[in-house]
Design a protein around this motif. Structure first.
Motif, PDB file in Angstrom:
ATOM      1  N   THR A  11       0.854  -1.183   0.000  1.00 18.26           N
ATOM      2  CA  THR A  11       0.000   0.000   0.000  1.00 18.26           C
ATOM      3  C   THR A  11       0.892   1.235   0.000  1.00 18.26           C
ATOM      4  OG1 THR A  11      -0.109  -0.005   2.409  1.00 18.26           O
ATOM      5  CG2 THR A  11      -1.855  -1.193   1.236  1.00 18.26           C
ATOM      6  N   GLY A  12       0.309   2.373  -0.266  1.00 16.90           N
ATOM      7  CA  GLY A  12       1.071   3.618  -0.268  1.00 16.90           C
ATOM      8  C   GLY A  12       1.979   3.763  -1.476  1.00 16.90           C
ATOM      9  N   HIS A  13       1.516   3.266  -2.631  1.00 17.83           N
ATOM     10  CA  HIS A  13       2.335   3.295  -3.847  1.00 17.83           C
ATOM     11  C   HIS A  13       2.868   4.693  -4.169  1.00 17.83           C
ATOM     12  CE1 HIS A  13      -0.737   0.111  -4.327  1.00 17.83           C
ATOM     13  NE2 HIS A  13       0.300  -0.606  -4.710  1.00 17.83           N
ATOM     14  N   ASP A  14       1.978   5.673  -4.087  1.00 16.95           N
ATOM     15  CA  ASP A  14       2.384   7.036  -4.451  1.00 16.95           C
ATOM     16  C   ASP A  14       3.460   7.582  -3.513  1.00 16.95           C
ATOM     17  OD1 ASP A  14       0.610   7.007  -6.585  1.00 16.95           O
ATOM     18  OD2 ASP A  14      -0.986   8.029  -5.460  1.00 16.95           O
ATOM     19  N   ASP A  15       3.324   7.305  -2.236  1.00 20.47           N
ATOM     20  CA  ASP A  15       4.323   7.764  -1.260  1.00 20.47           C
ATOM     21  C   ASP A  15       5.684   7.120  -1.522  1.00 20.47           C
ATOM     22  OD1 ASP A  15       2.380   9.292   0.013  1.00 20.47           O
ATOM     23  OD2 ASP A  15       1.922   7.707   1.461  1.00 20.47           O
ATOM     24  N   GLU A  18       7.218   8.618  -4.674  1.00 23.08           N
ATOM     25  CA  GLU A  18       7.739   9.961  -4.358  1.00 23.08           C
ATOM     26  C   GLU A  18       9.067   9.860  -3.614  1.00 23.08           C
ATOM     27  OE1 GLU A  18       7.935  14.119  -4.149  1.00 23.08           O
ATOM     28  OE2 GLU A  18       6.581  12.865  -5.330  1.00 23.08           O
ATOM     29  N   ALA A  19       9.165   8.951  -2.653  1.00 21.02           N
ATOM     30  CA  ALA A  19      10.410   8.781  -1.906  1.00 21.02           C
ATOM     31  C   ALA A  19      11.536   8.297  -2.814  1.00 21.02           C
ATOM     32  CB  ALA A  19      10.205   7.800  -0.751  1.00 21.02           C
ATOM     33  N   LEU A  20      11.218   7.412  -3.771  1.00 17.85           N
ATOM     34  CA  LEU A  20      12.242   6.947  -4.719  1.00 17.85           C
ATOM     35  C   LEU A  20      12.731   8.085  -5.603  1.00 17.85           C
ATOM     36  CD1 LEU A  20      10.780   3.509  -5.815  1.00 17.85           C
ATOM     37  CD2 LEU A  20      12.865   3.912  -4.481  1.00 17.85           C
ATOM     38  N   VAL A  21      11.816   8.938  -6.040  1.00 14.05           N
ATOM     39  CA  VAL A  21      12.209  10.093  -6.857  1.00 14.05           C
ATOM     40  C   VAL A  21      13.067  11.040  -6.023  1.00 14.05           C
ATOM     41  CG1 VAL A  21      11.334  12.134  -8.051  1.00 14.05           C
ATOM     42  CG2 VAL A  21      10.242   9.920  -8.420  1.00 14.05           C
ATOM     43  N   ARG A  22      12.644  11.310  -4.781  1.00 12.46           N
ATOM     44  CA  ARG A  22      13.370  12.232  -3.907  1.00 12.46           C
ATOM     45  C   ARG A  22      14.734  11.680  -3.500  1.00 12.46           C
ATOM     46  NH1 ARG A  22       9.908  15.190  -5.652  1.00 12.46           N
ATOM     47  NH2 ARG A  22      11.827  15.661  -6.738  1.00 12.46           N
ATOM     48  N   LEU A  23      14.914  10.373  -3.539  1.00  8.52           N
ATOM     49  CA  LEU A  23      16.208   9.766  -3.210  1.00  8.52           C
ATOM     50  C   LEU A  23      17.335  10.414  -4.002  1.00  8.52           C
ATOM     51  CD1 LEU A  23      17.989   7.443  -1.993  1.00  8.52           C
ATOM     52  CD2 LEU A  23      17.263   6.058  -3.948  1.00  8.52           C
ATOM     53  N   LEU A  33      23.794   6.958  -8.247  1.00  2.72           N
ATOM     54  CA  LEU A  33      23.995   5.537  -8.504  1.00  2.72           C
ATOM     55  C   LEU A  33      24.402   4.802  -7.231  1.00  2.72           C
ATOM     56  CD1 LEU A  33      24.043   3.215 -10.514  1.00  2.72           C
ATOM     57  CD2 LEU A  33      26.376   3.873 -11.120  1.00  2.72           C
ATOM     58  N   GLN A  34      25.228   5.425  -6.400  1.00  2.59           N
ATOM     59  CA  GLN A  34      25.621   4.807  -5.132  1.00  2.59           C
ATOM     60  C   GLN A  34      24.416   4.635  -4.205  1.00  2.59           C
ATOM     61  OE1 GLN A  34      28.728   7.382  -3.743  1.00  2.59           O
ATOM     62  NE2 GLN A  34      30.329   6.258  -4.822  1.00  2.59           N
ATOM     63  N   ALA A  35      23.571   5.654  -4.125  1.00  3.82           N
ATOM     64  CA  ALA A  35      22.373   5.568  -3.279  1.00  3.82           C
ATOM     65  C   ALA A  35      21.437   4.478  -3.791  1.00  3.82           C
ATOM     66  CB  ALA A  35      21.656   6.918  -3.232  1.00  3.82           C
ATOM     67  N   TRP A  36      21.252   4.411  -5.105  1.00  5.71           N
ATOM     68  CA  TRP A  36      20.395   3.385  -5.713  1.00  5.71           C
ATOM     69  C   TRP A  36      20.970   1.994  -5.430  1.00  5.71           C
ATOM     70  CZ3 TRP A  36      15.645   3.887  -7.127  1.00  5.71           C
ATOM     71  CH2 TRP A  36      15.036   2.912  -7.917  1.00  5.71           C
ATOM     72  N   SER A  37      22.279   1.856  -5.517  1.00  8.92           N
ATOM     73  CA  SER A  37      22.924   0.572  -5.253  1.00  8.92           C
ATOM     74  C   SER A  37      22.769   0.166  -3.796  1.00  8.92           C
ATOM     75  CB  SER A  37      24.408   0.626  -5.633  1.00  8.92           C
ATOM     76  OG  SER A  37      24.544   0.862  -7.013  1.00  8.92           O
TER      77      SER A  37
END
Length: 62
Positions: A11-15, A18-23, A33-37
């Motif tokens: 649940t909370g797909h949109d949240d 948004e957090a992934l984009v803000r990462l 790339l380091q944060a994504w890894s």
């Protein structure tokens, strides 16, 4: 043996989106790339099942 869950299971797909984009905010390409890894490795550790992780990797390559 567990199988990779392929149906919506959160649940909370949109949240989360948004957090992934803000990462990546205010990060250069290398830091992004380091944060994504790091995030990927943390989630792989949380899954804790090599077969499921490998199946997800195979599916992601499609």
């Amino acid at each position: 043996m567990s199988a990779l869950i392929r149906e919506p299971n959160i649940t909370g797909h949109d949240d989360i989106y948004e957090a992934l984009v803000r990462l990546h905010d205010d990060l250069d390409d290398a830091a992004s790339l380091q944060a994504w890894s790091r995030l990927t490795l943390l989630l792989i550790n949380q899954i804790g099942n090599k077969d499921i992780v490998l199946e997800a990797i195979r599916l992601a390559r499609r």
